[in-house]
Design a protein around this motif. Sequence first.
Motif, short mmCIF file in Angstrom:
data_model
loop_
_atom_site.label_atom_id
_atom_site.label_comp_id
_atom_site.label_asym_id
_atom_site.label_seq_id
_atom_site.Cartn_x
_atom_site.Cartn_y
_atom_site.Cartn_z
N PHE A 247 11.19 -1.70 10.65
CA PHE A 247 10.12 -1.79 9.66
C PHE A 247 10.57 -1.21 8.32
O PHE A 247 10.19 -1.70 7.28
N GLY A 248 11.39 -0.19 8.38
CA GLY A 248 11.88 0.42 7.16
C GLY A 248 12.70 -0.53 6.31
O GLY A 248 12.68 -0.48 5.09
N ALA B 267 0.84 -1.20 0.00
CA ALA B 267 0.00 0.00 0.00
C ALA B 267 0.88 1.25 0.00
O ALA B 267 1.99 1.23 0.53
N PRO B 268 0.38 2.32 -0.64
CA PRO B 268 1.19 3.54 -0.67
C PRO B 268 1.19 4.25 0.68
O PRO B 268 0.65 5.33 0.84
N LEU B 269 1.78 3.58 1.67
CA LEU B 269 1.89 4.14 3.02
C LEU B 269 3.34 4.08 3.44
O LEU B 269 4.07 3.18 3.02
N SER B 270 3.74 5.01 4.30
CA SER B 270 5.12 4.95 4.78
C SER B 270 5.21 3.84 5.82
O SER B 270 4.25 3.49 6.49
N ARG B 271 6.40 3.28 5.93
CA ARG B 271 6.61 2.19 6.88
C ARG B 271 6.39 2.67 8.32
O ARG B 271 5.97 1.90 9.18
N PHE C 103 12.71 5.19 27.25
CA PHE C 103 12.72 3.82 26.73
C PHE C 103 11.76 3.68 25.56
O PHE C 103 12.10 3.09 24.52
N ALA C 104 10.57 4.27 25.69
CA ALA C 104 9.58 4.19 24.62
C ALA C 104 10.12 4.87 23.36
O ALA C 104 10.03 4.31 22.26
N LEU C 105 10.70 6.05 23.52
CA LEU C 105 11.21 6.77 22.35
C LEU C 105 12.31 5.97 21.65
O LEU C 105 12.34 5.84 20.43
N LEU C 106 13.20 5.42 22.47
CA LEU C 106 14.31 4.64 21.92
C LEU C 106 13.79 3.43 21.13
O LEU C 106 14.20 3.18 20.00
N MET C 107 12.84 2.72 21.73
CA MET C 107 12.33 1.51 21.09
C MET C 107 11.50 1.82 19.86
O MET C 107 11.50 1.08 18.89
N ILE C 108 10.77 2.95 19.90
CA ILE C 108 10.04 3.38 18.69
C ILE C 108 11.04 3.62 17.56
O ILE C 108 10.82 3.22 16.42
N GLY C 109 12.16 4.24 17.91
CA GLY C 109 13.21 4.48 16.91
C GLY C 109 13.70 3.17 16.31
O GLY C 109 13.78 3.03 15.09
N VAL C 110 13.98 2.22 17.19
CA VAL C 110 14.47 0.91 16.72
C VAL C 110 13.42 0.24 15.84
O VAL C 110 13.72 -0.27 14.75
N GLY C 111 12.17 0.27 16.29
CA GLY C 111 11.09 -0.40 15.56
C GLY C 111 10.86 0.23 14.19
O GLY C 111 10.68 -0.47 13.20
#
Lengths: 322, 251
Positions: free
Chosen positions: B246-247, B93-97, B234-242
Amino acid sequence: MAYVIEARGLHKSFNGVKAVNGIDLRINEGEIFGLLGPNGAGKTTTLSMLATLIKPTKGSALVNGFDIRTQAHRVRGSIGFVFQDPSSDDLLTGRENLYLHALMYGVDMRDINRKMDDVLKLVDLTGVQHRRMKTYSGGMRRRLELARGLLHEPKVLFLDEPTLGLDPQTREHLWKYIKRLSTEKRVTIIVTTHYMDEADLLCDRVAIIDHGKIVALDTPANLKKRVGGDVVRISARSPNLRALRKLRYIKKIKTDGGLLTLTVDEAERHLQEILKVVGEVRSVESHFPTLNDVFLHFTGSEIRETEAEGGYFERMMHSGNR
Amino acid sequence: MGELNGLYALWYREFKVFLRERSRVVASVVQPLMWLVIFGTGLGASIALGGENYQTFIYPGILTMTSLFGSLFFGLYIIMDRRVDFLKEVLVAPLSRTTIFFGKVLGGATDGIIEVVILMLLGSLFFGIHFTVLSVIASLVAIFLLMVSILSIGLTIGSMMNSLEGFGLISSFVSFPLFFLSGALFPIKNLPSWLYAFVSVNPVSYAVDALRSMILGVPAAFGLVPDFAVLVAFALLMIGVGTWAFGRMRI
């Protein structure tokens, strides 16, 4: 006239193995175009490159005027893709699966309901739209996925082995729907298949792919003409090849043990004479060329059915959804 | 607009599926109840912690455990989506990762929050836990932050794997240390220094600490401000990793 798809020298290697080895294509607006070949011939890889699912190693293509290498996002917004394996959520209803797709493809909220009604009608699934997908038969599921592929009104629809694993009746039924999409929605359809009859009955033009290359490309009728005569298959104890070679109306002789495949001008007229000289005959069969003969003619081998069947079992193994 | 609709679509799917899988909801609530009833009562029969009933003491820890295991396990569904072609349908789908990733995270967090709210209700009805409006809201915020972090870890693992068995193996390597070293089952005050060191570098400990303080009204061992600071970081860091994972996920 502009082409919907224009591919130049597409190449794709996976770890040094060439899957697609220089494919050029020009596909016209509104046609049903078939990519025919055995599994591993490079059909799906070609399709995936055109749909920007994977990047070509070399070469490029324009899809709806967008470059598949630099404008992947625009390409994706302008195409629909129906995958080989089931790709809907079993726990959702048919309509909910459509709704998800419409949202992901940015269909205008005001149009979503109307468009869903429209495509459901097109594939005759209006009556079961509120049933969960796990209650759908294989054919219904495919139809829903066809409908889904059209929801965002793409100009090109890619179908990857749309009838794989379906029974013959359901397959023919599905062709009817594919044809309907093509005429009613005027959408260009690119379909991969390893079924000869499918390519023959469904497609306006067919490209035969083997070992990552297009070996022939034309309408099914013209391809059959290029075989150059009728096909006669004879099983004989010890065929007298020398005598056969003297008959000028026999264009081509292929032997596989005691099995002969002859390409003959006007087979009906000459069959008697052939049978007289060939020796002791076990069985004989003569027919107008089919795409199967075309395939044989251009690639020198039968389409590898046993290998192709593998896809079906893989699909069965993976059919469990969450 | 397109990305937002896409985000909604992915969330909608996870939520619908969750509601339809009753067994999943039931199982996710029954397991923590067993901990509370059997483990809590069993161990509580012999020990009491500073006047606190042991069952009550571990209640915030069990809420944390539910969020931790449930969120990590959520990554498994991405492997299931890959086994059929549903994942392809989404990735094409034309969506960003990034949108796809956040859709999954929010879907998983919604599921998890519902489970936790059920456990809070049961806690207040049957386990003598006294909630206030503030403690409920503050606890849910802390739990949401933890869920986002752990969902990101689960989805990252899931995005890299093809086998369900492999996922199970790796996720238990991750989840058990995070759980046992979080102080969910024991107070962290009198620990030997080597164990305390492990507990204090475990982000999950800060969730347990904050929840215990807010729900039971006891002083926080690390302090509430450090607790929330760690959870947010921790949340910000893990969001970054995730997002990164996905990318680079292959179709």
